[in-house]
Scaffold this motif. Structure first.
Motif, PDB file in Angstrom:
ATOM      1  N   UNK A  17      47.350  30.737  49.648  1.00  0.00           N
ATOM      2  CA  UNK A  17      47.137  29.383  50.158  1.00  0.00           C
ATOM      3  C   UNK A  17      46.173  29.380  51.338  1.00  0.00           C
ATOM      4  N   UNK A  18      46.262  30.397  52.176  1.00  0.00           N
ATOM      5  CA  UNK A  18      45.337  30.511  53.302  1.00  0.00           C
ATOM      6  C   UNK A  18      43.906  30.681  52.804  1.00  0.00           C
ATOM      7  N   UNK A  19      43.710  31.541  51.815  1.00  0.00           N
ATOM      8  CA  UNK A  19      42.376  31.727  51.247  1.00  0.00           C
ATOM      9  C   UNK A  19      41.862  30.448  50.597  1.00  0.00           C
ATOM     10  N   UNK A  20      42.750  29.701  49.965  1.00  0.00           N
ATOM     11  CA  UNK A  20      42.378  28.417  49.364  1.00  0.00           C
ATOM     12  C   UNK A  20      41.889  27.452  50.435  1.00  0.00           C
ATOM     13  N   UNK A  21      42.604  27.384  51.537  1.00  0.00           N
ATOM     14  CA  UNK A  21      42.225  26.484  52.625  1.00  0.00           C
ATOM     15  C   UNK A  21      40.888  26.893  53.236  1.00  0.00           C
ATOM     16  N   UNK A  22      40.702  28.164  53.446  1.00  0.00           N
ATOM     17  CA  UNK A  22      39.436  28.655  53.999  1.00  0.00           C
ATOM     18  C   UNK A  22      38.290  28.359  53.032  1.00  0.00           C
ATOM     19  N   UNK A  23      38.538  28.541  51.746  1.00  0.00           N
ATOM     20  CA  UNK A  23      37.520  28.242  50.745  1.00  0.00           C
ATOM     21  C   UNK A  23      37.117  26.773  50.753  1.00  0.00           C
ATOM     22  N   UNK A  24      38.110  25.902  50.874  1.00  0.00           N
ATOM     23  CA  UNK A  24      37.799  24.481  50.955  1.00  0.00           C
ATOM     24  C   UNK A  24      36.979  24.169  52.202  1.00  0.00           C
ATOM     25  N   UNK A  25      37.315  24.791  53.309  1.00  0.00           N
ATOM     26  CA  UNK A  25      36.569  24.578  54.539  1.00  0.00           C
ATOM     27  C   UNK A  25      35.133  25.047  54.422  1.00  0.00           C
ATOM     28  N   UNK A  26      34.931  26.171  53.775  1.00  0.00           N
ATOM     29  CA  UNK A  26      33.574  26.689  53.604  1.00  0.00           C
ATOM     30  C   UNK A  26      32.743  25.829  52.648  1.00  0.00           C
ATOM     31  N   UNK A  27      33.417  25.157  51.730  1.00  0.00           N
ATOM     32  CA  UNK A  27      32.704  24.282  50.799  1.00  0.00           C
ATOM     33  C   UNK A  27      32.427  22.905  51.381  1.00  0.00           C
TER      34      UNK A  27
END
Length: 56
Positions: A17-27
């Motif tokens: 979930x943390x990686x998902x959130x970071x990915x959304x932020x980077x996008x």
């Protein structure tokens, strides 16, 4: 392997979930990233609460 996953599944799930959130932020999806950033902490807190309630 089954014992490992059974013991560590909340941490693995929270990390995903943390990686998902970071990915959304980077996008560039800041609102979605901010919303999903609360998921890892919630997962870990519920895992602690559930394990404290177990009698075995």
């Amino acid at each position: 392997m089954k014992k490992f996953i059974y013991k560590w599944y909340p941490i693995i799930l929270a990390f995903i979930c943390l990686l998902y959130s970071v990915g959304l932020g980077l996008l560039g999806m800041e609102k979605e990233a901010e919303y999903s950033a609360h998921w890892p902490g919630t997962i870990l807190l519920f895992a602690i609460a559930i394990r404290q309630r177990r009698t075995t």
